[in-house]
Design a protein around this motif. Structure first.
Motif, PDB file in Angstrom:
ATOM      1  N   THR A 181       1.762  20.312  -6.712  1.00  0.00           N
ATOM      2  CA  THR A 181       2.530  21.000  -5.663  1.00  0.00           C
ATOM      3  C   THR A 181       2.371  20.267  -4.330  1.00  0.00           C
ATOM      4  N   VAL A 182       1.149  19.874  -4.044  1.00  0.00           N
ATOM      5  CA  VAL A 182       0.884  19.142  -2.796  1.00  0.00           C
ATOM      6  C   VAL A 182       1.487  17.745  -2.859  1.00  0.00           C
ATOM      7  N   LEU A 183       1.344  17.065  -3.990  1.00  0.00           N
ATOM      8  CA  LEU A 183       1.885  15.710  -4.125  1.00  0.00           C
ATOM      9  C   LEU A 183       3.392  15.705  -3.914  1.00  0.00           C
ATOM     10  N   LYS A 184       4.063  16.725  -4.411  1.00  0.00           N
ATOM     11  CA  LYS A 184       5.524  16.817  -4.230  1.00  0.00           C
ATOM     12  C   LYS A 184       5.872  16.949  -2.750  1.00  0.00           C
ATOM     13  N   GLU A 185       5.106  17.792  -2.037  1.00  0.00           N
ATOM     14  CA  GLU A 185       5.329  17.947  -0.597  1.00  0.00           C
ATOM     15  C   GLU A 185       5.060  16.639   0.138  1.00  0.00           C
ATOM     16  N   VAL A 186       3.972  15.986  -0.238  1.00  0.00           N
ATOM     17  CA  VAL A 186       3.617  14.712   0.393  1.00  0.00           C
ATOM     18  C   VAL A 186       4.712  13.683   0.167  1.00  0.00           C
ATOM     19  N   MET A 187       5.217  13.600  -1.060  1.00  0.00           N
ATOM     20  CA  MET A 187       6.246  12.612  -1.354  1.00  0.00           C
ATOM     21  C   MET A 187       7.529  12.891  -0.565  1.00  0.00           C
ATOM     22  N   ASP A 188       7.914  14.155  -0.481  1.00  0.00           N
ATOM     23  CA  ASP A 188       9.117  14.504   0.282  1.00  0.00           C
ATOM     24  C   ASP A 188       8.992  14.073   1.740  1.00  0.00           C
ATOM     25  N   VAL A 189       7.842  14.360   2.333  1.00  0.00           N
ATOM     26  CA  VAL A 189       7.632  14.024   3.748  1.00  0.00           C
ATOM     27  C   VAL A 189       7.562  12.506   3.933  1.00  0.00           C
ATOM     28  N   LEU A 190       6.838  11.834   3.037  1.00  0.00           N
ATOM     29  CA  LEU A 190       6.723  10.379   3.153  1.00  0.00           C
ATOM     30  C   LEU A 190       8.078   9.706   3.032  1.00  0.00           C
ATOM     31  N   LEU A 191       8.914  10.167   2.111  1.00  0.00           N
ATOM     32  CA  LEU A 191      10.237   9.556   1.937  1.00  0.00           C
ATOM     33  C   LEU A 191      11.084   9.749   3.193  1.00  0.00           C
ATOM     34  N   ALA A 192      11.028  10.940   3.769  1.00  0.00           N
ATOM     35  CA  ALA A 192      11.787  11.183   5.010  1.00  0.00           C
ATOM     36  C   ALA A 192      11.255  10.307   6.139  1.00  0.00           C
TER      37      ALA A 192
ATOM     38  N   LEU B 227      -0.456  16.995   6.583  1.00  0.00           N
ATOM     39  CA  LEU B 227       0.911  16.527   6.328  1.00  0.00           C
ATOM     40  C   LEU B 227       1.873  17.034   7.404  1.00  0.00           C
ATOM     41  N   ALA B 228       1.742  18.305   7.755  1.00  0.00           N
ATOM     42  CA  ALA B 228       2.603  18.876   8.799  1.00  0.00           C
ATOM     43  C   ALA B 228       2.383  18.172  10.129  1.00  0.00           C
ATOM     44  N   LYS B 229       1.119  17.862  10.418  1.00  0.00           N
ATOM     45  CA  LYS B 229       0.805  17.179  11.670  1.00  0.00           C
ATOM     46  C   LYS B 229       1.390  15.772  11.687  1.00  0.00           C
ATOM     47  N   VAL B 230       1.267  15.066  10.578  1.00  0.00           N
ATOM     48  CA  VAL B 230       1.813  13.709  10.498  1.00  0.00           C
ATOM     49  C   VAL B 230       3.331  13.727  10.638  1.00  0.00           C
TER      50      VAL B 230
ATOM     51  N   LYS C 138       0.836  -1.197   0.000  1.00  0.00           N
ATOM     52  CA  LYS C 138       0.000   0.000   0.000  1.00  0.00           C
ATOM     53  C   LYS C 138       0.873   1.249   0.000  1.00  0.00           C
ATOM     54  N   ILE C 139       1.896   1.254   0.823  1.00  0.00           N
ATOM     55  CA  ILE C 139       2.815   2.406   0.857  1.00  0.00           C
ATOM     56  C   ILE C 139       3.554   2.527  -0.471  1.00  0.00           C
ATOM     57  N   ARG C 140       4.015   1.394  -0.974  1.00  0.00           N
ATOM     58  CA  ARG C 140       4.768   1.399  -2.244  1.00  0.00           C
ATOM     59  C   ARG C 140       3.902   1.884  -3.403  1.00  0.00           C
ATOM     60  N   ASN C 141       2.687   1.382  -3.482  1.00  0.00           N
ATOM     61  CA  ASN C 141       1.797   1.785  -4.569  1.00  0.00           C
ATOM     62  C   ASN C 141       1.432   3.257  -4.477  1.00  0.00           C
ATOM     63  N   THR C 142       1.294   3.752  -3.253  1.00  0.00           N
ATOM     64  CA  THR C 142       0.998   5.176  -3.070  1.00  0.00           C
ATOM     65  C   THR C 142       2.151   6.034  -3.568  1.00  0.00           C
ATOM     66  N   LEU C 143       3.368   5.652  -3.210  1.00  0.00           N
ATOM     67  CA  LEU C 143       4.541   6.401  -3.680  1.00  0.00           C
ATOM     68  C   LEU C 143       4.687   6.296  -5.199  1.00  0.00           C
ATOM     69  N   ARG C 144       4.372   5.144  -5.718  1.00  0.00           N
ATOM     70  CA  ARG C 144       4.416   4.956  -7.163  1.00  0.00           C
ATOM     71  C   ARG C 144       3.402   5.879  -7.855  1.00  0.00           C
ATOM     72  N   TYR C 145       2.235   5.989  -7.259  1.00  0.00           N
ATOM     73  CA  TYR C 145       1.205   6.883  -7.795  1.00  0.00           C
ATOM     74  C   TYR C 145       1.688   8.331  -7.743  1.00  0.00           C
ATOM     75  N   LEU C 146       2.301   8.707  -6.632  1.00  0.00           N
ATOM     76  CA  LEU C 146       2.778  10.082  -6.477  1.00  0.00           C
ATOM     77  C   LEU C 146       3.828  10.420  -7.516  1.00  0.00           C
ATOM     78  N   ILE C 147       4.860   9.579  -7.625  1.00  0.00           N
ATOM     79  CA  ILE C 147       5.950   9.887  -8.544  1.00  0.00           C
ATOM     80  C   ILE C 147       5.489   9.791  -9.998  1.00  0.00           C
TER      81      ILE C 147
END
Length: 834
Positions: A630-641, A572-575, A534-543
């Motif tokens: 713009t939001v997806l890029k922020e989400v991906m950066d935070v998720l990767l970290a 995202l900031a809260k997470v 689920k996490i992998r597919n989400t990141l795949r969708y984002l990128i």
């Protein structure tokens, strides 16, 4: 092989320069820590009873013992004849004996006293012609023991009563030897929980016995050799016999012949075994080297208070262990290990353990390793001040306890002493299993406090142990051991034993509460694998949806973002804050839970579901699409970290495939995003999502009855009796068609309830009857079941279907040049053609 496995797990370490306890530098650092303890006056040589392993022929520390289930000893009730009674016993001295109980009959030859608790009540009871002294509360228990097979329990007549202190000074005759001993006052260890309340005391074979013996100046008799056999001191009938087998039986038989035996029976209890040989140990008085814990106990307890214990129960475990710790026997009788650098005078036996002699040996070990102690001549090992008289000295043969080896790692690894390279002292963290409060954590604490006056660590984290899926301890004999490599690579039959990869194994570790024991198995790993995908597919969708995004050129300013995007950035900031805090407090399962909940609930089930229309239907440069990217890029950066510490392989894989140029080469160089997004209209979006949940229930009912297929085939009817909520919903409803082009002023083509609910039409009606008229009852969600407080229903959407976006609308086909699409799709197609 271990290094290879750890690398495959994704463990980071300085693999090219591991610290090895056999390296001369480490051994020298251990000698250095020992020298500091000697200098502080904490090391001494003494003779006292210690845990002794006849199978290994060495002393053992408590941490080297284990207590297997099912051990049974031959316990013995016996009676010693009184020869000189105290004043309280004189009226009943005829045929008077003191009743004792022991689980180690083999220690009877070393008996030098019987101890009582001065505060307990004792009585003299009559049994046939025999009179016995026993604790008052144990008369009934003794009576049962005196009954023969198939005999009734005798009624023991109480002749007199007295306090334990009134028995002091009474003399009795040893049943096997021609010696007389006394009844003495012991301590609180004498209770009425079992036995007779009078404790057979052999100072050479027990800790409490030893303390009582010191109090009364008793001899430290221990007629047992290194192999656990009786020596000449035990007498000709016992010499050479093994105290744990035939020697024990022989003592019982001799007691019977002497008329001193009352009862023998098996007794199940915890008994110490050697952790290496898996064979029972004994308590035996020998000459050993000790660290005087009493000297620095207060400092050690104070040091515990300076440490952060994770979980906090760790502090409660180690504190009483240090409070009750006796002096630490640090010497071992082994042919391997780091030596205790002591010399003994050949004639007097006096030890040489000076600052000069220890430092000289330390330098030799730093250069040649600990083998130098055994291979070099005594003259070479002695310092310059004693070389001339080398013939008068001999090296010691004792080695250091392995817990001293590991317990001095703070000096060999973390602290920069001598030529050592410092990692930092005290260490940031010591990490091990929960059994190490009596092992490594404690030995490290004691050596560091004794040598340096402080704890060797700032934080101590303990974890439980891994069990199988049914909660059983893993055991080779049970065949339930799960090899991590098998989880990663899979077995021969991949259908039964699939390969999950290292990241799935790491995700499992991060998802469990390590403070207790945890379960693992194929079924559990399959569930974790689903979460991983689920996490992998989400990141795949984002990128995948960022393939044409350039952060420098395409990013939309925060103030220009639609409400749903600002809400998502607030979430995202809260997470990120929650995950960071969880990592910083080592609550990895909380971080894992927060990541998975965000990915599934906020992203996949809501934001990304709603965003598909913006990402797939809009013109590539449409602001509604760029704002989403713009939001997806922020989400991906935070998720990767966030996932990098847990799923490093996945995180790095995504990072290396980011479609724009990054400043860092690795995700591990990027760090956390500096997010300052405040929470945005959380209450409104929570209300709208609750309505969406109710609508989805109705959608599912409509699908099951074949009214609709895709959700865009539906028209939604909502009646809200709460005026505040109704106002919120009205705020998300734009006038006219949401598919028109160009859009009307003030409409951002994103924050519309039709996009949010993924329905072609949404009707906010003023009465519940309007919902009932428009929708079949089966396709409604009643107020009783509604999460939102609204009466919701679903009907068939009106209008024609846009073949591009699949929305139904009356304006489909009205755009010039596009017969089967809506106006906005027509404009997008025209723009792409250009």
């Amino acid at each position: 092989e271990q290094k290879t496995s750890f690398k495959r797990y994704g463990v980071w370490a300085d693999w090219d320069e591991p610290y090895l306890t056999l390296e001369p530098a480490y051994e020298a650092a251990q000698i250095e820590a020992f020298a500091a303890m000697v200098k502080g006056g904490h090391i001494y040589r003494g003779r006292k009873p210690v845990n002794w392993s006849p199978s290994s022929r060495t002393a053992l520390a408590e941490a080297e013992l284990e207590y297997p289930e099912g051990h049974k000893s031959k316990s013995m009730y016996a009676a010693f004849e009184i020869t000189s009674p105290s004043d309280a016993l004189k009226d009943h001295a005829e045929n008077l004996k003191v009743a004792i109980w022991t689980t180690t009959p083999w220690t009877i030859p070393a008996n030098l006293a019987v101890a009582v608790n001065e505060k307990l009540d004792y009585v003299v009871v009559k049994h046939k012609e025999l009179r016995l002294i026993v604790a008052k509360d144990l008369v009934g228990a003794l009576a049962k023991k005196l009954a023969g097979e198939d005999e009734e329990v005798p009624n023991l007549e109480v002749l007199c009563e007295m306090k334990g202190k009134e028995l002091s000074g009474t003399k009795y005759k040893h049943p096997l030897f021609k010696r007389e001993s006394e009844i003495v006052i012991g301590g609180d260890y004498i209770t009425t929980e079992s036995g007779t309340g009078l404790v057979h005391t052999a100072p050479g074979h027990g800790v409490e016995d030893y303390q009582t013996g010191l109090k009364y100046g008793l001899e430290l008799l221990s007629p047992v050799d290194d192999a656990g056999r009786f020596t000449d001191e035990a007498g000709p009938d016992l010499v050479g016999k093994n105290v744990l087998s035939d020697g024990n039986d022989a003592v019982i038989e001799m007691m019977k012949e002497a008329g001193a035996l009352l009862k023998v029976e098996p007794y199940g209890h915890k008994y110490p075994y050697d952790w290496r040989t898996k064979k029972p140990t004994i308590f035996r008085a020998t000459d050993q080297w000790f660290a005087s814990v009493e000297n620095f106990r207060a400092e050690a307890l104070a040091a515990i208070e300076t440490v952060t214990w994770i979980p906090e129960v760790g502090k409660k475990r180690i504190t009483p262990m240090v409070e009750g710790r006796s002096d630490w026997c640090i010497s071992r009788q082994r042919s391997w290990g780091v030596p205790i650098p002591v010399f003994y005078h050949v004639e007097t036996g006096d030890p040489l353990l000076s600052e000069e002699s220890i430092e000289h040996v330390r330098k030799l070990i730093a250069e040649h390793g600990s083998d130098a102690w055994w291979s070099m001549e005594t003259a070479e090992l002695l310092p310059d001040s004693h070389k001339a008289e080398a013939d008068k000295w001999e090296r010691g043969r004792d080695t250091m306890d392995v817990w001293f080896d590991s317990g001095s790692s703070w000096n060999g690894v973390a602290k920069a002493w001598g030529e050592g390279k410092a990692l930092g002292y005290p260490a940031d963290m010591y990490l091990e299993g929960s059994d190490q409060h009596r092992g490594w954590f404690q030995s490290s604490l004691l050596t560091s406090v004794a040598a340096q006056g402080q704890a060797p660590y700032k934080t101590v984290l303990t974890h439980g142990f891994v069990l199988d899926e049914k909660g059983f301890k893993m055991s080779k004999s049970l065949g339930n051991v799960i090899d991590p490599r098998l989880v990663i690579e899979g077995g021969k039959n991949q259908k039964i034993e699939p390969a999950f990869g290292a990241d799935v194994l790491r995700l499992w570790v991060s998802s469990v509460d390590y403070s207790g024991d945890v379960r693992v198995g194929v079924n559990i790993m399959k569930q974790v694998s689903d979460a991983y995908r689920k996490i992998r597919n989400t990141l795949r969708y984002l990128i995948g949806n960022l393939f044409d995004y350039n952060p420098e050129a395409d990013a939309v300013k925060y103030e220009d973002l639609p409400s749903i995007d600002k809400w998502m950035l607030g979430q995202l900031a809260k997470v990120q804050a929650d995950v960071k805090e969880s990592f910083e407090t080592f609550q990895f399962y909380r971080a894992s839970q927060a990541i998975q909940a965000f990915v599934i609930t906020d992203l996949s089930n809501f934001y990304l579901d709603v965003a598909k229309d913006r990402l797939y239907i809009s013109d590539p440069n449409d602001p509604r699409r760029r704002s989403c990217q713009t939001v997806l890029k922020e989400v991906m950066d935070v998720l990767l970290a966030a996932i990098a510490p847990l799923l490093p392989h996945m995180a790095e894989d995504v990072w290396l495939n980011i479609p724009w140029k990054t400043e860092q080469d690795s995700v591990f160089q990027a760090g956390w995003k500096d997010l300052e997004h405040a929470a945005h209209e959380e209450e409104k979006w929570a209300q709208l999502r609750a309505v969406r949940d109710d609508v989805n229930v109705c959608m599912e009912a409509a699908r099951n009855s074949k009214l609709i297929g895709a959700s865009l085939e539906a028209a939604v009817y909502i009646h809200c009796s709460d005026p505040d909520l109704a106002k919120v919903l009205e705020g998300f409803k734009s006038e006219g068609s949401h598919l028109q082009h160009p859009v009307s002023e003030g409409f951002n083509a994103v924050d519309d309830i039709r996009f949010i609910l993924l329905a072609s039409q949404v009707h906010l009606v003023s009465t519940p009857e309007e919902v009932s008229v428009a929708c079949e009852e089966a396709h409604t969600q009643s107020l009783a079941r509604a999460a939102s407080g609204c009466f919701v229903g679903v009907a068939k959407a009106a209008g024609d279907k846009c073949e591009r976006c699949w929305f139904y609308d009356d304006n489909v086909g009205t755009h010039s040049g596009c017969d089967k699409v809506c106006p906005r799709c027509g404009a997008a197609v025209a723009a792409q053609k250009k």
